[in-house]
Design a protein around this motif. Structure first.
Motif, PDB file in Angstrom:
ATOM      1  N   UNK A 223      53.970  22.456 -11.403  1.00 45.27           N
ATOM      2  CA  UNK A 223      52.750  22.365 -10.903  1.00 45.27           C
ATOM      3  C   UNK A 223      51.734  22.863 -10.801  1.00 45.27           C
ATOM      4  N   UNK A 224      52.515  23.761  -9.686  1.00 46.82           N
ATOM      5  CA  UNK A 224      50.750  25.006  -9.370  1.00 46.82           C
ATOM      6  C   UNK A 224      51.118  26.639 -10.940  1.00 46.82           C
ATOM      7  N   UNK A 225      51.786  26.246 -11.068  1.00 47.21           N
ATOM      8  CA  UNK A 225      51.816  27.226 -12.738  1.00 47.21           C
ATOM      9  C   UNK A 225      51.629  26.574 -13.442  1.00 47.21           C
ATOM     10  N   UNK A 226      51.013  25.585 -14.309  1.00 49.18           N
ATOM     11  CA  UNK A 226      50.796  24.345 -14.918  1.00 49.18           C
ATOM     12  C   UNK A 226      49.208  24.754 -14.450  1.00 49.18           C
ATOM     13  N   UNK A 227      49.105  24.083 -13.243  1.00 54.19           N
ATOM     14  CA  UNK A 227      47.260  24.847 -12.702  1.00 54.19           C
ATOM     15  C   UNK A 227      46.922  25.618 -13.564  1.00 54.19           C
TER      16      UNK A 227
END
Length: 455
Positions: free
Chosen positions: A72-76
């Protein structure tokens, strides 16, 4: 229990796919582009570090090792300007709250005001004490020092010159320096009187100096122009009698002539054969006098200069005057400017231009043309007429004069005389007779004829 595990695996797989897609869509960072295609990575640099060692790294294997939170952090972490990522995925903030329904603007503003009122103020770290200055006190800068206007060194400019120039300038007077400044073009260093006096080498203003102020030039009133004392009645009589000495008639500024006098004047002008200059500026001429004037101009073949400026002739009347001048082709200068209607108009100017181009004797025309086409065409025609006139003067042969002892006889030979009439004239040698006939045939004889003196 199995359904929860399946949901978790599905969420993990979807997050991995989304992160992988995001990583593939990311394009450039600080001018270095890394493109992911399958399990291969194009060589490049990131922050100056060579990335060729990561060409063989399996991206999918790395993504499988990440937890859902890390995915999720990488996608954000996406580029907000990347057009390949949907707009909903470009924002790093993900709201996890449930929707409260449609937007109610009034309720939102009331909530913001209520929250601002109920929220307590932040306590001050240092209590406020009246009269105590906190921080550095502002001190205004000192005012600029005004220059002394009497100081002679204010306007001085240091210029490095040779010793020879320095020695000359040290002994030069102020008037000589003013002359030098005028020659060098330093207009701002002197006033207008000093500049023009230096250029014209006239008497320079004494005691003015560099800071002198130009005074107003004293008005020199010119004496009033004496009134025109020409007698119109006497002029009409001399015109009717065709006085041979009456070459010029000046009736300028005589506005007391009646219509009857002007009619008799123009009637006498038509039959006159000696008048060469007629000036009738500011005499009150209008279109009602043009019938007699144009009739006289169409009959007179000796008039050379016609001045009708500053009258009340309309533009069509100006055209009528030019048409009358084209019938005899004898007038060399005509002045028709400064009439009551100053603007002639394009149509009238084109008519006047065509009339002037048909006239091969006009050398000077005093008419104000507004349009460039008319001015250029008239100028070319006048230049052409002037060139023709000069060529005629150069090729004109001297008049033959034959004199013998005894009494002399003076007579006039017409321009187009027959050869038999000259042969019958006694006292003309054959060689002079041939010269006279050649002049007459070439057309360079004047209208009055060539005078030949024979004994």
């Amino acid at each position: 229990m199995e359904s929860e595990e399946a949901a978790e695996e599905s969420s993990y797989a979807s997050g991995r796919r989304r992160s992988s897609a995001t990583a593939e869509r990311r394009g450039s960072m600080f001018g270095n582009r890394i493109t992911y295609a399958g399990n291969e990575m194009t060589s490049g640099k990131l922050f100056g570090k060579d990335l060729t060692e990561y060409d063989e790294v399996d991206v999918d294997a790395l993504l499988e090792q990440l937890s859902p939170e890390e995915l999720e952090l990488l996608a954000g972490d996406v580029d907000p300007d990347d057009s390949l990522v949907p707009p909903s995925e470009r924002c790093g903030y993900k709201c996890e709250k449930e929707s409260t329904g449609p937007l109610d603007r009034k309720q939102l503003i009331d909530h913001i005001n209520e929250q601002a009122i109920n929220e307590p103020d932040r306590p001050e770290l240092v209590p406020y004490v009246p009269g105590t200055v906190r921080g550095k006190k502002w001190v205004p800068p000192p005012p600029p020092v005004s220059e002394d206007p009497d100081d002679p060194t204010i306007d001085q400019v240091e210029v490095d010159l040779d010793e020879e120039f320095n020695s000359v300038l040290e002994i030069a007077t102020e008037d000589e320096i003013v002359d030098l400044a005028a020659i060098l073009g330093f207009h701002s260093m002197m006033n207008q009187d000093q500049y023009h006096a230096s250029l014209l080498n006239k008497g320079r203003p004494v005691g003015v100096g560099w800071g002198g102020i130009t005074k107003a030039t004293k008005f020199k009133p010119l004496p009033a122009e004496p009134p025109n004392d020409t007698d119109p009645e006497e002029s009409i009589k001399r015109l009717k009698s065709d006085d041979a000495k009456f070459k010029e008639l000046n009736l300028n500024n005589i506005r007391k002539m009646t219509d009857e006098q002007l009619g008799r004047l123009f009637g006498a002008l038509g039959s006159n054969s000696h008048l060469e200059t007629l000036s009738m500026a500011n005499t009150g001429l209008s279109d009602r006098h043009l019938d007699a004037l144009t009739s006289a101009l169409a009959q007179n073949n000796t008039l050379r200069t016609l001045n009708l400026e500053t009258n009340n002739i309309t533009p069509p009347g100006v055209v009528r005057v030019m048409e009358a001048l084209n019938k005899m082709h004898s007038v060399e200068e005509v002045r028709l400017a400064n009439q009551q209607q100053g603007v002639l108009g394009n149509k009238i100017e084109m008519q006047l231009t065509n009339l002037i181009e048909e006239n091969n004797t006009l050398l000077r025309v005093g008419i104000h043309f507004e349009f460039n086409d008319a001015r250029n065409r008239v100028s070319r025609q006048l230049q052409k007429n002037l060139d023709t006139f000069r060529i005629g003067l150069k090729t004109r042969r001297p008049r033959p004069v034959v004199s013998t002892e005894g009494a002399s006889l003076s007579f006039t030979v017409p321009a187009r005389i027959k050869q038999q009439q000259l042969q019958d004239s006694p006292g003309i040698p054959p060689e002079d007779l041939d010269s006279t006939l050649s002049d007459s045939e070439d057309g360079f004889s004047s209208d009055e004829g060539d005078e030949v003196a024979a004994a």
